[in-house]
Structures are given as structure tokens and as C-alpha cells.
Design an enzyme around this catalytic site. Structure first.
Site, PDB file in Angstrom:
ATOM      1  N   SER A  58       4.338  -1.576   4.321  1.00 23.61           N
ATOM      2  CA  SER A  58       4.460  -2.937   4.849  1.00 23.61           C
ATOM      3  C   SER A  58       4.699  -3.947   3.733  1.00 23.61           C
ATOM      4  O   SER A  58       3.990  -3.955   2.726  1.00 23.61           O
ATOM      5  CB  SER A  58       3.179  -3.326   5.603  1.00 23.61           C
ATOM      6  OG  SER A  58       2.959  -2.463   6.678  1.00 23.61           O
ATOM      7  N   GLN A 118       0.828  -1.213   0.000  1.00 29.95           N
ATOM      8  CA  GLN A 118       0.000   0.000   0.000  1.00 29.95           C
ATOM      9  C   GLN A 118       0.859   1.259   0.000  1.00 29.95           C
ATOM     10  O   GLN A 118       1.640   1.479   0.926  1.00 29.95           O
ATOM     11  CB  GLN A 118      -0.913  -0.030   1.230  1.00 29.95           C
ATOM     12  CG  GLN A 118      -1.784   1.198   1.415  1.00 29.95           C
ATOM     13  CD  GLN A 118      -2.781   0.986   2.534  1.00 29.95           C
ATOM     14  OE1 GLN A 118      -3.700   0.198   2.415  1.00 29.95           O
ATOM     15  NE2 GLN A 118      -2.590   1.669   3.650  1.00 29.95           N
ATOM     16  N   GLY A 119       0.720   2.087  -1.015  1.00 22.34           N
ATOM     17  CA  GLY A 119       1.488   3.318  -1.124  1.00 22.34           C
ATOM     18  C   GLY A 119       0.669   4.541  -0.765  1.00 22.34           C
ATOM     19  O   GLY A 119       0.234   5.284  -1.646  1.00 22.34           O
ATOM     20  N   TYR A 120       0.459   4.739   0.528  1.00 23.33           N
ATOM     21  CA  TYR A 120      -0.303   5.890   1.006  1.00 23.33           C
ATOM     22  C   TYR A 120       0.613   6.895   1.719  1.00 23.33           C
ATOM     23  O   TYR A 120       0.824   8.003   1.258  1.00 23.33           O
ATOM     24  CB  TYR A 120      -1.390   5.428   1.988  1.00 23.33           C
ATOM     25  CG  TYR A 120      -2.671   4.922   1.363  1.00 23.33           C
ATOM     26  CD1 TYR A 120      -2.753   4.581   0.020  1.00 23.33           C
ATOM     27  CD2 TYR A 120      -3.814   4.767   2.136  1.00 23.33           C
ATOM     28  CE1 TYR A 120      -3.928   4.114  -0.531  1.00 23.33           C
ATOM     29  CE2 TYR A 120      -5.000   4.297   1.598  1.00 23.33           C
ATOM     30  CZ  TYR A 120      -5.057   3.972   0.263  1.00 23.33           C
ATOM     31  OH  TYR A 120      -6.227   3.509  -0.266  1.00 23.33           O
ATOM     32  N   GLU A 160     -10.943  -2.473   5.269  1.00 18.58           N
ATOM     33  CA  GLU A 160      -9.950  -2.891   6.264  1.00 18.58           C
ATOM     34  C   GLU A 160     -10.601  -3.296   7.576  1.00 18.58           C
ATOM     35  O   GLU A 160     -10.016  -4.013   8.371  1.00 18.58           O
ATOM     36  CB  GLU A 160      -8.949  -1.754   6.509  1.00 18.58           C
ATOM     37  CG  GLU A 160      -7.724  -2.172   7.282  1.00 18.58           C
ATOM     38  CD  GLU A 160      -6.663  -1.086   7.298  1.00 18.58           C
ATOM     39  OE1 GLU A 160      -5.494  -1.422   7.509  1.00 18.58           O
ATOM     40  OE2 GLU A 160      -7.000   0.090   7.092  1.00 18.58           O
TER      41      GLU A 160
END
Length: 389
Positions: free
Chosen positions: A157, A122-124, A240
């Protein structure tokens, strides 16, 4: 035979032998354990049809009911199944693609997730956009049929074991806040991307920095349109709070059990204050389960209840306190290493403090609860949401 019974039997027959080393491993704070074997285990789950059990049947799932999904996750945890390497792809991205993606995107990306052969991260979060996700600076521009990406993500992660990353980037020059964002699907193995592990004080390194220097993805690898990145990113986070949280609670219950057993063994249970804290932790586990079930029941109607808003801050604070209890039960031995390595309870203590930071800091969670759940006036600020990358 119910789905729960079928899966329990399958776990008994298959989660053994070469996979025994994974039992109870790769949980938060231990997610870099046995990476190769974990990926093999995901392929075993995929071959047997145990990935995406809640997806609609037309996309390769089993169309399982909420009760079946709850049972599946609880049985997985009860058998000591390792942390899922495919969690982000299966439970976050796949439902987002099913809900908002094109048919071509579903055909391109869902099969690899379903088979346990392609993994996502996840690229947030960014260095200056953690507590304020809408402040992201990573940019994307469309040139000659490709998105060109420049910027940096952090706290990503399992990026080191992933094949793809979904990236929220700013695509409209001069846009601010939640405006002008895009949600892109990007292959990690390319010249324009560098991944740097972040080593933590526990000795593990499941978090990473990801640098984009001219990284590319195809024009059609966008979910939604330009300007809809925030909407898609927030919708993904809604998934989520699914049934997998019940599996997480089974892991918490196992940690609690180990602490109680140690307290009985070393005499710490004779301390009335320790007994009181153990009782409080036990009650917290039960509250957590009931809250999760109420949240999931409401989620079937598309409603996020007050329980849903409070669930993250509750379990994060509970788990942090459990880590502190573990150290007090261990006593003086908590400050020494066994064979030069941290044991499971020491890792619990060191990592659980991050629970109150990733996925939404406690401070930000309180603002969200106050404003969205209780309807109180908004605090003057730029706004945003903290995200674990």
C-alpha cells in the site's frame, strides 16, 4: 481544555480552504486521491504536533492516554479528515522502533515520521507468501557492512508515495518457515528498487509490486537480530489493532449514513428486507465499537482478548455486506457510471470485497480464532499469517 477539544478546535480552524478537497477522501479504495495535497496535510499535522500523540514524550509524542487517543481519532474522522498518508509509519513502524529499536534508529527515523516529512510502506506479502507469510522467498545477505536484498513484495500500500519500506527477508541460507528471517529498514529511492502500481477494477492503484534487485540498506538498519524477523513482524502487527480502528469505524458510520439517506430518498427504505438489513448494519456498527473498546482496554495490560482475535474478521465481513447493501439500495443505477466515474458507494462495493482478504483472509482468521482464542487443535498445514503489504 481536553486533548479532544483542542484537536477539534484545531481541525475546525485548519482543515479548510486548500484542504477542502480532501474531506472524506483517501479512504480505502480511494487512497490514490490527491497524493500531493495529502502529503502537505501530513506536514501540517506534524507542525502542529498532531502526529504521534500516543508516543512517549521522550520521543516527541504527547504521552496521551488511551481515552485521549480514542478521542483524537474519532474527532479526526468526525471532521472528515482524509486517510492518513503517514499511518503505516506513525502507528505501525514507530511503536515497533520505540519498543525494539536502538537509540540510533530512534534518532534516525522517528523525527521524519513525527514531522510528516518521511513516509513508510510495509514489505510483507509476496506472490507465494500471502496466506503463508512464513513462506517468504525474498533474501538478504550481509556484505561489506550492507544488507543486499533480492526478491519481490506485492500488495504494498502507498509504495508510490513512500520514502522507505520495512522488509521481512530470509537471511539464513536453507532456513524455512519462521526461522532465519530479518526485519530491515530500506530506502526506496535507489537503483535496486522498482515500484509497479497495480490497477484495480475500481480504477484506483494504491497497491503496488516492489522488486528488489541488489537493493541495499546499512548493516545497522535491522530491528532485532538475524532470526528475529518473525518476532518483530508479529509485534508490529499487534500495534495495528490500536485506537485508529475507531477512526475507521467513523468512516464506516459515514458510509452507512449515506446509504440510509439514499434509501429514504429513492424509496428503497419501503422494502422491508432493505429495512431489516439496514437495522442489522446499524447493530453491527455498535457491536464493532464496543468490541474495539474492550480490545483496547485489554491491550493496555498487554493481553489480546478473544474480542481482539475476532475483530478483523468481524469488521471485514460487516463492511463487505455494507457494500452489497449499498448496491441494492442504489438499484439499477448501481450499474451505471456518473460522468464516466464510480461514485463513492460503487467504490465502497468494489473495494470492500478485498477487506476479507488483506490483513488476514477470513479463512485464515477463522483458523487463528479457533487455535489461539479457543484453544482448538491446529489444522495440519505450513502455517502463517496473511498480511496486507
Amino acid at each position: 481544555m481536553t486533548l479532544r477539544e483542542e484537536f477539534s478546535q484545531w481541525m475546525t480552524e485548519n482543515f479548510r480552504g486548500e484542504y477542502e478537497c480532501l474531506r472524506g477522501r483517501a479512504t480505502p479504495g480511494d487512497e490514490d486521491a490527491f497524493p500531493g495535497k495529502r502529503l502537505e496535510w501530513e506536514r501540517e499535522l506534524g507542525k502542529a504536533g498532531w502526529i504521534g500523540v500516543g508516543w512517549p514524550k521522550e520521543y516527541g509524542g504527547r504521552g496521551a492516554s488511551l481515552d485521549d487517543i480514542v478521542g483524537f481519532n474519532e474527532e479526526y474522522a468526525a471532521h472528515g479528515g482524509p486517510g492518513r498518508a503517514g499511518h503505516i509509519g506513525e502507528t505501525l513502524l514507530a511503536p515497533t522502533i520505540i519498543a525494539f529499536g536502538t537509540e540510533d534508529q530512534k534518532a534516525k527515523y522517528l523525527p521524519g515520521i513525527k514531522a510528516g516529512t518521511e513516509f513508510w510502506c510495509q514489505g510483507y506479502s509476496e506472490p507465494n507468501a500471502g496466506s503463508d507469510l512464513s513462506n517468504i522467498k525474498t533474501k538478504a545477505r550481509l556484505e561489506n557492512g550492507q544488507w543486499i536484498i533480492e526478491g519481490q513484495k506485492i500488495w504494498t500500500s502507498l509504495a508510490m508515495d513512500s520514502d522507505y519500506i520495512f522488509v521481512v527477508a530470509r537471511a539464513e541460507e536453507g532456513s524455512v518457515g519462521r526461522h532465519g528471517l530479518v526485519f530491515l529498514l530500506v530506502k526506496l529511492d535507489q537503483a535496486g528498487i522498482e515500484i509497479r502500481p497495480i490497477k484495480q477494477m475500481s480504477g484506483t492503484a494504491e497497491f503496488n509490486e516492489v522488486f528488489f534487485d541488489g537493493a541495499v540498506c546499512e548493516q545497522e538498519d535491522i530491528i532485532g537480530g538475524v532470526g528475529e524477523g518473525w518476532k518483530i513482524a508479529m509485534a508490529l502487527l499487534g500495534f495495528e489493532r490500536g485506537a485508529s480502528t475507531l477512526g475507521q469505524q467513523m468512516t464506516f458510520a459515514d458510509e452507512f449514513r449515506q446509504i440510509v439517506e439514499l434509501a429514504k430518498k429513492n424509496g428503497a427504505s419501503q422494502n422491508p428486507l432493505i429495512r431489516q438489513r439496514i437495522a442489522k448494519a446499524y447493530a453491527g456498527l455498535k457491536i464493532m465499537r464496543f468490541t474495539a473498546l474492550r480490545t483496547l482496554e485489554a491491550a493496555e495490560t498487554g493481553e489480546l482478548t478473544k474480542e481482539g482475535y475476532m475483530s478483523k474478521i468481524y469488521w471485514a465481513s460487516w463492511h463487505r455486506d455494507l457494500g452489497e447493501l449499498a448496491m441494492d439500495v442504489m438499484g439499477a443505477s448501481a450499474e451505471t457510471l456518473e460522468d464516466g466515474e464510480f461514485n463513492k458507494l460503487q467504490k465502497l462495493f468494489l473495494f470492500s470485497r478485498s477487506d476479507t482478504i488483506y490483513g488476514g483472509t477470513n479463512q485464515i482468521q477463522r483458523n487463528i480464532i479457533a487455535e489461539r482464542a479457543l484453544g482448538m487443535p491446529k489444522e495440519p498445514r505450513g502455517g502463517g499469517t496473511v498480511i496486507k503489504g
